[in-house]
Every structure is written in C-alpha cells, then in structure tokens.
Motif scaffolding. Sequence first.
Motif, PDB file in Angstrom:
ATOM      1  N   UNK A 133       0.825  -1.201   0.000  1.00  0.00           N
ATOM      2  CA  UNK A 133       0.000   0.000   0.000  1.00  0.00           C
ATOM      3  C   UNK A 133       0.868   1.264   0.000  1.00  0.00           C
ATOM      4  N   UNK A 134       0.415   2.278  -0.705  1.00  0.00           N
ATOM      5  CA  UNK A 134       1.139   3.548  -0.821  1.00  0.00           C
ATOM      6  C   UNK A 134       0.232   4.669  -0.328  1.00  0.00           C
ATOM      7  N   UNK A 135       0.802   5.591   0.429  1.00  0.00           N
ATOM      8  CA  UNK A 135       0.059   6.703   1.007  1.00  0.00           C
ATOM      9  C   UNK A 135       0.824   8.002   0.781  1.00  0.00           C
ATOM     10  N   UNK A 136       0.095   9.105   0.775  1.00  0.00           N
ATOM     11  CA  UNK A 136       0.752  10.417   0.818  1.00  0.00           C
ATOM     12  C   UNK A 136       1.211  10.658   2.253  1.00  0.00           C
ATOM     13  N   UNK A 137       2.471  11.043   2.430  1.00  0.00           N
ATOM     14  CA  UNK A 137       2.999  11.263   3.778  1.00  0.00           C
ATOM     15  C   UNK A 137       2.148  12.292   4.515  1.00  0.00           C
ATOM     16  N   UNK A 138       1.811  11.975   5.744  1.00  0.00           N
ATOM     17  CA  UNK A 138       0.957  12.854   6.540  1.00  0.00           C
ATOM     18  C   UNK A 138       1.775  14.000   7.138  1.00  0.00           C
ATOM     19  N   UNK A 139       1.054  14.980   7.672  1.00  0.00           N
ATOM     20  CA  UNK A 139       1.724  16.114   8.308  1.00  0.00           C
ATOM     21  C   UNK A 139       2.557  15.670   9.489  1.00  0.00           C
ATOM     22  N   UNK A 140       2.063  14.713  10.268  1.00  0.00           N
ATOM     23  CA  UNK A 140       2.828  14.229  11.416  1.00  0.00           C
ATOM     24  C   UNK A 140       4.114  13.542  10.965  1.00  0.00           C
ATOM     25  N   UNK A 141       4.019  12.764   9.871  1.00  0.00           N
ATOM     26  CA  UNK A 141       5.217  12.113   9.363  1.00  0.00           C
ATOM     27  C   UNK A 141       6.232  13.142   8.875  1.00  0.00           C
TER      28      UNK A 141
END
Length: 569
Positions: A133-141
């Motif tokens: 699975x691929x995600x857009x990096x979150x603000x916390x990350x």
Amino acid sequence: MTPRNQTGSTFSRKGAAAPTAEAFDMAFQDKPRVGSVVSVTGSHALVMLDADKPDADRASRPQLGAIMSVDAGSSIVLGLVSAMSMPAPSLDVATAEMRIIEIELIGEFMKPTINAPARFRRGVSSYPTLGDNVHVATRDELTALFAVNGAASVRVGVVKQDVQIPATVNVDEIFSRHCAILGTTGAGKSCAITLLLRAVLQRFPHAHVVVLDPHNEYSKSFGDGAVIFDPTNFNLPYWMLTFDELVEVLYPGRPRDSEEIEILADLLPAAKKMNLTGSGRAGRLRTDMTAITVDTPTPYRISELLGLIDRALGGLDGTRNVAPYKRLRSRIYTISQDARYAFMFGGLTVQDTLKDLLSDLFRIPVDGRPVSVIELGGLPAEVVQVVVSVVSRLAFEFGLWSNGAAPIALVCEDAHRYAPANPNEGFGPTRRSLVRIAKEGRKTGVSLWIASQRPTELDPTILSQCNTIFAMRLANQADQDALRAAVPDASTSLMSCLPSLGLGEAIAVGEGVPMPTRIRFDALPSGAVPRSLTACFTDGWSVDIEDNSFIDRIVEQWRAQRMLTPDIE
C-alpha cells in the motif's frame, strides 16, 4: 515516529511511552491509501493509483515532488514522486483509466522495537514488494522527518508540500561538508545566504563568518553583528603573499621569465631575514632563521628587496646577463607604486600585523560581531582575485595551525569568477586555495559556502565537495545537467522542477537536510535584505539628469578604480 494515539495524532507527545510495532502498523493502516506498488526497479517504484474518490481534495492526491510512504514490513519507505502518467487515456467516461506515478526511493523510517524507537535514515534496506500500500505522507510524518536534526538544527523556511511543516537544516552538516547556493540571477541567492546565516547566528552567536561580497550587497544584512571591510579600511600587507601569489601579482596574465622568478626566489628569503635581524618587533620575535622560506609570512621591506637586486647587479661580471635583474626590479617597483594595490603596498612602515589582521578578519574574539563582510565591488578584477586568494588561504592556514579550535565559514559569492571550470582562466592561487578548502577544510574546521548562477562555469571539484545544495531557479539546460551530476542524493528527478521554481524557493538536497525536498525560504526583515544592484531602466529613463557634477563623479571613480561615493543619484 510514533503511532496515532486515542486523540487522533499519529505521533505520541513528549513523555509518552514508546510505540509498539503493532501500534505503528495500525497507525499506518489508518492513513488513506492512494494506490499500490506494481513495479520495483532499483531505487524506483511504480505505483498504480486507485480510482478517484469524489470527496478527496488536492492535498490528499499525489503531486510532482510530493513525499509518499510505503509500508515495507520492517520499515516505512519514503519516496518522492518523480513522474506521473496516464498510459492509455480513454474517451469513455465510464471506463476507469490507468494512472501511474513513479516514486524515487530516498529513505525509510525504521519501525520501533523493544530496544530502539522509530527513527529515520537515508537509503533503503527493505524494499517495497508488489501490492504494498502507498500513502501520501501525513503532516505528522513530515514533521517528524524534518525535525530529526534535533538540537543542532535551525529553521530556514517551510516545506512546499505542506507549509505548516518547518524546513530545517543541520548546522554541523551544512558547514563541515560545505554548501552551495545555485540559481539564476534574481532567483534570491543573496537573500537565501543571508537568511541561512542569520538563522545560524541567532542560535550560535559566537560563530566566525567571512563573507566575500563582490557586489557590496551585505553591509546592512547583519546589522550591528557585522564588521565591514572596504578599500578604505582593509589593509593586506604584501609580505603575507605566498611566492605564487606574489608572482601572479607581478605578472598578471603575462608570460613569465624563468630567470626573473629564480632571482626573486633567491633574494626574497634574504630580504625577510634582514628584517628579522633588525631592531623592530619582528626582530625581537624568536624565529628560526633557517625556517624562513619564500612563503613564510614574515615582514620585509620592498626597499630592502630592491637593494638586494641592486647589489646583485653590482656584483655581476661581464659574462652574466643583467636584463632579468633590471626587468624584475622595474616590475617590483611599478607594482609597489600602483594605486590599485595601495591596500598592500601603501604603508609607510612595515610592521608585523598578522596577529591583528587574523583577529579582526576572523572575529576572534567575536565581541558581538561574528561576521566579517569584505566589500570587493568597484575594485579591479586582478585586485579582487588577490584579496580572495589571500583571505581564503589565511582561513585554511589558520584552521590548520589551530587544529580547528575556532571553526571559520568562508562565504564566496560569484564563486565561478575565482574558481572557473577552465583551468586556463582565473587566478591560479585563488583556485588552489578554494579547492584546498573544499577538499580538506572539513578536517581543519574551515567551511566553504559558494554561490553561483552558472554551475557549468564553476570548478567541478569544488561543486562535487559541497554535500548540501540549495538549487534555486535555473533555466539553462547545461547548468541543470551540471547540477544533476553534482547532487549527492538519488534525487535527480527533483531537478526537473528547477525552471519553474518561484522566487525564494529551492530544491534542498544533501547531508544538511533530512531528505531532498522543495522548500520555500522564510522572508527576511526589510532591513536585512541584501541591497539589489539591478538597474531600473524605466525609473532611470523617466527623468533627465541635470546634475552637472554627475559625470565628474563618474570620471573620478573610474580613474581611481574605486567607489568613492556609495550612492550616485
């Protein structure tokens, strides 16, 4: 990186217990998925995006240069979007189209264990597999990623992907491993240098920074924290020159007579020893006379050197050629009387001022003013080259003999003028001094910052040693190619954005930043913005110059080869 807690934050607050690997995985699964991995080749991966969600906003969709995260089992791999495509677009609205993005794998967050917390590191040890699975990096990350520098970091701007995330740089890395700020004219290089230095000086006020200012821009940028050196108050005695530098001064761009150079090499140490045996301060110093060489920075008098040549002439028999002695004497006398070199030869007396010069130039002690700005604007090119050569060499020698006890940063604007890519151009000693700092400065506590609008015209050795690069707008294809060859990370795809960068934006790559990314520098206070020398044609052509003394002032400065008045209206 820590998992989402019950309040909805992906990362636990200070003082919270370290997350478990299971909690870490659950936090990752909570993020909205954008697609899955369909191909992995070396440092790149192809991702097939899921069907569009009507309620998804642009911030949650991948964009060029965005940071993506992939769950790779033992780690969370981070990558940059380097390309986006739709291989087979369909005219049928009802048919779902294949959408592909390519990501460049940069680094990874290691998942926490019993013995170690989550941490980011460059490189990839566990590659993604098909179907991950691929995600857009979150603000916390992103916040955790750009805060990994810890106490040794300073803020310089914001991350373009999310302007709420501060962009930080590691102070030790950008200085110890050198730094380059590259961009076309007007892209904001001078403002970026000022911002970076002001951010560092605010945190570390006892720094030692020397700025070589060829356009007289930085006099107001550091307020009371800078000492300004200009031709009226900057003295660089000729006896501080090495033999190579002195030869370059005597024969600038001219063929050199080997006989004259041999004569000078024989007589120069003798002139230095004569001054050491005198009654002055230099004579009272305990100096081993056998250690005096042509490069020893000890005072001597030009009159004594000319006297030695005269004596040598008088002692020659009829079989020796006297012409080289006469030419050498004439050349030395002419240069010593040249008004352009008055800051070297203009003193009425010869004193040992090396200690005072090093103290003033390298700000030791700092006394609340850690920056030395050497204004070079208006000086002839040959004179500027000599100044840059001597200052850079003194910085290196000081770092060498002090064992790096007082680290020095040398900021070199328009570096391609002093260390050009063509070895037949420029001033040889200057190039050698800068190359030496680039190669060995890390060991002696001397940092080199270079700024240039033409990477192709800059010595590739120097550029290759700059392990942190802030690349601003560059439209020339050759310059972009040169920069791609020099970037220290697997981040060449970001360089495709160079022509479209806005004012004050940069691609930051290298050891000084957590990972390659596009940033926007913070704005400078109005009083700290470097003075722009860009001429405004519309303003100048809107009024007639009726001042009868205008041309007189121009001619006076032209003949004096010096900016006598800073502002001419």
